[in-house]
Structures are given as C-alpha cells and as structure tokens.
Design a protein around this motif. Sequence first.
Motif, PDB file in Angstrom:
ATOM      1  N   GLN A 267      11.236  62.761 -17.767  1.00  0.00           N
ATOM      2  CA  GLN A 267      10.906  62.281 -19.108  1.00  0.00           C
ATOM      3  C   GLN A 267      11.982  62.587 -20.144  1.00  0.00           C
ATOM      4  O   GLN A 267      11.764  62.371 -21.328  1.00  0.00           O
ATOM      5  N   THR A 268      13.127  63.057 -19.705  1.00  0.00           N
ATOM      6  CA  THR A 268      14.212  63.341 -20.652  1.00  0.00           C
ATOM      7  C   THR A 268      14.723  62.034 -21.250  1.00  0.00           C
ATOM      8  O   THR A 268      14.710  60.987 -20.589  1.00  0.00           O
ATOM      9  N   PRO A 269      15.187  62.070 -22.491  1.00  0.00           N
ATOM     10  CA  PRO A 269      15.618  60.824 -23.158  1.00  0.00           C
ATOM     11  C   PRO A 269      16.787  60.145 -22.459  1.00  0.00           C
ATOM     12  O   PRO A 269      16.833  58.917 -22.369  1.00  0.00           O
ATOM     13  N   GLU A 270      17.725  60.926 -21.997  1.00  0.00           N
ATOM     14  CA  GLU A 270      18.907  60.342 -21.375  1.00  0.00           C
ATOM     15  C   GLU A 270      18.599  59.882 -19.954  1.00  0.00           C
ATOM     16  O   GLU A 270      17.736  60.446 -19.274  1.00  0.00           O
ATOM     17  N   GLN A 271      19.325  58.851 -19.518  1.00  0.00           N
ATOM     18  CA  GLN A 271      19.124  58.328 -18.171  1.00  0.00           C
ATOM     19  C   GLN A 271      19.690  59.302 -17.144  1.00  0.00           C
ATOM     20  O   GLN A 271      20.796  59.821 -17.300  1.00  0.00           O
ATOM     21  N   LEU A 272      18.941  59.529 -16.094  1.00  0.00           N
ATOM     22  CA  LEU A 272      19.354  60.474 -15.065  1.00  0.00           C
ATOM     23  C   LEU A 272      20.391  59.831 -14.153  1.00  0.00           C
ATOM     24  O   LEU A 272      20.335  58.629 -13.873  1.00  0.00           O
ATOM     25  N   ASP A 273      21.321  60.652 -13.678  1.00  0.00           N
ATOM     26  CA  ASP A 273      22.258  60.144 -12.680  1.00  0.00           C
ATOM     27  C   ASP A 273      21.526  60.008 -11.345  1.00  0.00           C
ATOM     28  O   ASP A 273      20.446  60.563 -11.127  1.00  0.00           O
ATOM     29  N   LEU A 274      22.119  59.265 -10.419  1.00  0.00           N
ATOM     30  CA  LEU A 274      21.445  58.926  -9.169  1.00  0.00           C
ATOM     31  C   LEU A 274      21.167  60.146  -8.303  1.00  0.00           C
ATOM     32  O   LEU A 274      20.117  60.224  -7.642  1.00  0.00           O
ATOM     33  N   VAL A 275      22.074  61.113  -8.291  1.00  0.00           N
ATOM     34  CA  VAL A 275      21.868  62.306  -7.473  1.00  0.00           C
ATOM     35  C   VAL A 275      20.684  63.113  -7.998  1.00  0.00           C
ATOM     36  O   VAL A 275      19.806  63.547  -7.236  1.00  0.00           O
ATOM     37  N   THR A 276      20.637  63.314  -9.314  1.00  0.00           N
ATOM     38  CA  THR A 276      19.525  64.064  -9.910  1.00  0.00           C
ATOM     39  C   THR A 276      18.201  63.335  -9.705  1.00  0.00           C
ATOM     40  O   THR A 276      17.175  63.954  -9.414  1.00  0.00           O
TER      41      THR A 276
END
Length: 504
Positions: A267-276
């Motif tokens: 739910q963090t505002p920034e888009q997650l990288d694919l690995v995370t």
Amino acid sequence: MQWLRCGYRIRRSIKLDRSREQKLRSQHPAILLGFREAILSWNSRRRVKTREETMDEGVVVGAPMGHEAMCSNGGAVDEPRRPPTSRAGKGAAGGELMDVEAYAALYTGRTKVARLLFIAERCGNEAMQLEALRMAHDEIKKGEDSHLHREVTAKIGGRLGPRYALDQSWADTVDRRAEVRKEKLENELNGYKTNLIKESIRMGYNDLADFFYDHGQLGDALKNYVRTRDYCTTSKHLIHMCLSVILVSIELGQFMHVSNYASKAEQTPEQLDLVTHSKLRCAAGLAYLETKKYKLAARKFLETGPELGNNYTDMIAPQDVAIYGGLCALASFDRTELKNKVIDNINFRNFLELVPEVRELINDFYASRYASCLEYLEKLKPNLLLDIHLHDHVETLYTEIRHKAIIQYTHPFISVDLHMMAGAFKTNVAGLEKELKALITDNQIQARIDSHNKILYARHADQRNATFQRALQTGVEFERDVRAVLVRANLIKQESILKAAKKP
C-alpha cells in the motif's frame, strides 16, 4: 518335444515335392504349423545355449536370461521400459533420499540452518541426519550465534569427531565481542535520540535489530525493527522495515504479522519494483499456506514473477515457489483455472522448469493421466515431508488432489466399473470403494455404488423435469408480480394511496 523332432526328420527324409507338400498342408495345416514352431523354438534354444557357452568374462555368470540379463558395462538385453527415477538413492521411508548438500545450496543465512536442523530432526536416517548437522555446524561457524552452536554440537554428540565438538573458546570470544558491540550500538542510539535526528534514530534501531537477528535473539530483533516504523520518512524505508519484520516473523512462526506487513508494503504510494513485488507475493503465499487457505496461497505464488530469482534465498527458493504453488493449485483450482492460471502461465512456467516432477504431474492431472500423476506425487512425498513450511500440509494437499482426481474421473460417465477405476488409480477395489463412499457422503459425487457388481452409477439430474419445474415456478412468480401491479394501479386510480407528509 521328441515327437516334434521326429516329425522334422521324417519331413526332411521323405523330401516331399511341391505338389505333395501343398496337398499335405491343405489337409493337415495344424501338423506343419506345429512342426514349424517346434523348429524355431529348438533353433532359438541352440543359439542361446551357444551364446552362454561362449560368453566372455564381461557377462554376469548365472544371471537369468530374458528381461533380467544385464552386462557389466551397463547394457541390457531386452530391458523393460521403466519410469524415470531420481538420481538419489532410496530413503528410510521407502522414497528417494534427499540430496542434502544440493538442497542446502538453495538457501542462505539463518533459513539455511533452520532447514538443515529440521531435516536432521525429521529424516529418520542417521547418515542424512549427520550430514545435515555437519553442514549446519559449518554454516553456524560463519556467523555469530553461539547459542545455536551449542545446540547443534549437543545434537551431534561427538559422532562426527573432535572437529565438530563444542568450541568453547570460539563461543566465549563471540559472546565477549557481542557484549561490546551491543553496548556500543545502544550508546549510539541514545545519542541519536538526544539529537532528535529521525534518520539517525531509524538507522540506530535498524543496526540494533540486525545485531539481535545475527545473534539469534529474534524477539528483540522484531521489536527493534517495528520501532523503526515511526522514523521512516520515505517509501523505501517503509518497504525495508516491512521486509525485515516479515523475515523475522516467518522464523518466529508469527504469520499474522507476515500478512499485515506484506499488505502495508503493497500500500505504499510509490510503485514497487518487480523484485520487491515478488518477495511480497511469496511472503503472503507462505502466510496463506500456514493458515491452510490453499487457493489464496496458490494465487500469490502464481503471481510471483521470474525476477525473484535468487534474490530471496534467505527465506524461499525458486523451486519452493513451483512446489508450493503447483500443489496448492492442484488441490484447490478447477480445470479451467488450472489451464489458464498454471499451465498457460508463462511466468510460472519458468519456476516449473526448475522442478520437472511438479510440471509433469500437473500436466498429467490435466490430461487425466491420474496413475502417472499420483506416482509422481508419491515420489515427491518423502522430500516434501522434510520441508519446513510444507510438512504439515502434505497429507491434506495429497488427499484433496486425490479426491479431485476421483471426482473428475467419474464426472463424464453414467456408470463406472470399479475394477477398471482401481486399475487407473493403482489401488484395490475395497480401498477405492471406501473413498467413493466418503465422497458420496460429503455430497461431492452424485452417485450410488452397486457393491455386488462393483459398479458406480451416477445420479444425473432429470434435466427435462427440472426445466418444467423452473418454467412452472417462473409462471407463478410472473402471476404474483402481475397481480401486485394491478392492485397498485387500482389503488392509484381510486386515489387510495396515502402520500407522505411534507417536512416543514
């Protein structure tokens, strides 16, 4: 056989001409056919006898002929085709013996040690147990957990020689160094709190949590990781905190924390990288697996991207994603979902290539080759029982998969011969009948069993009668609605409807 040989000699001595032989063949075909078979059999035995007499030393003496005749260089004579087997030997439970070294190489950190200790505790094979304890001991000596070192050396009990005995001097050195390090980190954290620098306080708590984690004090590590939350200023800090809490919570077995913090990270505002993103999917899948929500667990593992690779080996290996996701999907998905979300899933196919047995059993299940599918499952079972996360769910998953296979097998037919069905599932009729009774009682199969003739008869609904009943019900509902509309129209016509009073 003497009379056959005599007949052969008589036939040669007489020297029948072509016309006389054709006449004899037309009159007595059975006699000549017997002569021919006898001749071929006799010549075959002579060749076998000659070959046995002239065998060189490379051939096994006294070995039975036929399918079991084997040469010393690995060649086989008329060797029957056998199903592929694993490279490992036989285990204590009758299955394949796990290659502990190859298995441990998939993991790093404390997870590697925990899995090795779990194998040593559950395997029931002394050689495998000592191998797992030896590798765990070597891995522990690379870290600073003296308590775990004492625990492992006590389990070894001197069976691996003096090299793997308790190293008291190393343990004392590690403990003294730990006390100094702990005091230094606590003093630095107090200084940061005095200066009221949020980033420094966060890093201080994080360093102290890392220290406790390295020394096996997981409860203190979890507390300090959670405390960093109030001092996180960016989404990157928050995600790091969530992943750290998830890692410690999994080792502690607190999977409620795993689900909560995986959701917070997503739910963090920034888009997650694919690995995370893949790491969080794996963590959520493990949490659902622990709570026996197999369908949700399968969806999470299937959503894991190939970017995961070896980036999360301190918790899970890519092979685990294939095994956990594949088995949970088989136990909970219907045929359509299995086809669309598993077999045709390009991303998950990369994980399945790492475990060919799981890939093959999924394809066999979908293609209704249930005997082959169940055979693969039985081969995998001994190793799955040594998995730290899956061992409690193996029996449940296997039962669900078997029941789904039985239901799918019986669904298209009006009647099924239990003898043929038992052969397809490689079981006996009595055991199969018992399973069918349980499924019929649970209303999972609409059928009845003819125990005398051993036939299963399906109870298909009378589609014609059901259609008539639905039509009659629709007519009754339509008549009721029309009457209600007519009553309302007449009330409106007679101005018999009370209007709501207007609010002042």
